[in-house]
Design a protein around this motif. Structure first.
Motif, mmCIF file in Angstrom:
data_model
loop_
_atom_site.group_PDB
_atom_site.id
_atom_site.type_symbol
_atom_site.label_atom_id
_atom_site.label_comp_id
_atom_site.label_asym_id
_atom_site.label_seq_id
_atom_site.Cartn_x
_atom_site.Cartn_y
_atom_site.Cartn_z
ATOM 1 N N LEU A 58 0.825 -1.211 0.000
ATOM 2 C CA LEU A 58 0.000 0.000 0.000
ATOM 3 C C LEU A 58 0.858 1.258 0.000
ATOM 4 O O LEU A 58 0.561 2.225 -0.712
ATOM 5 N N TYR A 59 1.922 1.250 0.779
ATOM 6 C CA TYR A 59 2.829 2.397 0.793
ATOM 7 C C TYR A 59 3.453 2.621 -0.578
ATOM 8 O O TYR A 59 3.501 3.739 -1.082
ATOM 9 N N LEU A 60 3.931 1.555 -1.187
ATOM 10 C CA LEU A 60 4.572 1.679 -2.499
ATOM 11 C C LEU A 60 3.576 2.132 -3.563
ATOM 12 O O LEU A 60 3.927 2.932 -4.438
ATOM 13 N N LEU A 61 2.353 1.645 -3.499
ATOM 14 C CA LEU A 61 1.339 2.062 -4.468
ATOM 15 C C LEU A 61 1.011 3.543 -4.339
ATOM 16 O O LEU A 61 0.873 4.246 -5.347
ATOM 17 N N THR A 62 0.890 4.046 -3.119
ATOM 18 C CA THR A 62 0.588 5.469 -2.949
ATOM 19 C C THR A 62 1.781 6.321 -3.375
ATOM 20 O O THR A 62 1.604 7.374 -3.985
ATOM 21 N N SER A 63 2.977 5.859 -3.091
ATOM 22 C CA SER A 63 4.175 6.582 -3.509
ATOM 23 C C SER A 63 4.266 6.600 -5.034
ATOM 24 O O SER A 63 4.583 7.624 -5.641
ATOM 25 N N PHE A 64 3.984 5.473 -5.658
ATOM 26 C CA PHE A 64 4.010 5.377 -7.111
ATOM 27 C C PHE A 64 2.955 6.285 -7.732
ATOM 28 O O PHE A 64 3.202 6.940 -8.741
#
Length: 51
Positions: free
Chosen positions: A20-26
Protein backbone atom coordinates in the motif's frame (compact mmCIF):
# COMPACT_ATOMS: atom_id res chain seq x y z
CA UNK A 1 1.89 7.79 13.10
CA UNK A 2 4.14 5.03 14.34
CA UNK A 3 1.32 3.50 16.39
CA UNK A 4 -0.97 3.56 13.34
CA UNK A 5 1.70 1.80 11.31
CA UNK A 6 2.15 -0.91 13.92
CA UNK A 7 -1.62 -1.38 14.16
CA UNK A 8 -1.89 -1.71 10.38
CA UNK A 9 0.94 -4.24 10.28
CA UNK A 10 -0.60 -6.33 13.02
CA UNK A 11 -4.02 -6.18 11.36
CA UNK A 12 -3.26 -6.96 7.73
CA UNK A 13 0.38 -7.97 7.66
CA UNK A 14 3.68 -6.42 6.72
CA UNK A 15 3.66 -7.25 2.98
CA UNK A 16 0.25 -5.61 2.50
CA UNK A 17 1.28 -2.45 4.36
CA UNK A 18 4.46 -2.18 2.29
CA UNK A 19 2.49 -2.73 -0.91
CA UNK A 20 0.00 0.00 0.00
CA UNK A 21 2.83 2.40 0.79
CA UNK A 22 4.57 1.68 -2.50
CA UNK A 23 1.34 2.06 -4.47
CA UNK A 24 0.59 5.47 -2.95
CA UNK A 25 4.18 6.58 -3.51
CA UNK A 26 4.01 5.38 -7.11
CA UNK A 27 0.71 7.21 -7.64
CA UNK A 28 2.23 10.50 -6.47
CA UNK A 29 5.16 10.00 -8.84
CA UNK A 30 2.82 9.25 -11.73
CA UNK A 31 0.74 12.36 -10.97
CA UNK A 32 3.87 14.51 -11.11
CA UNK A 33 5.00 12.81 -14.32
CA UNK A 34 1.59 13.36 -15.93
CA UNK A 35 1.70 17.05 -15.05
CA UNK A 36 5.18 17.46 -16.50
CA UNK A 37 4.21 15.59 -19.65
CA UNK A 38 1.14 17.79 -20.12
CA UNK A 39 3.31 20.89 -19.78
CA UNK A 40 5.74 19.52 -22.36
CA UNK A 41 2.91 18.82 -24.82
CA UNK A 42 1.61 22.38 -24.39
CA UNK A 43 5.06 23.83 -25.04
CA UNK A 44 5.49 21.68 -28.15
CA UNK A 45 2.13 22.85 -29.50
CA UNK A 46 3.12 26.46 -28.88
CA UNK A 47 6.44 26.00 -30.70
CA UNK A 48 4.68 24.32 -33.61
CA UNK A 49 2.28 27.29 -33.95
CA UNK A 50 5.20 29.75 -33.89
CA UNK A 51 6.92 28.13 -36.88
Amino acid sequence: MEQNLLTAISSVGFPIVVTLYLLTSFQRSMDRFTGELSQLVKELHEQRRAC
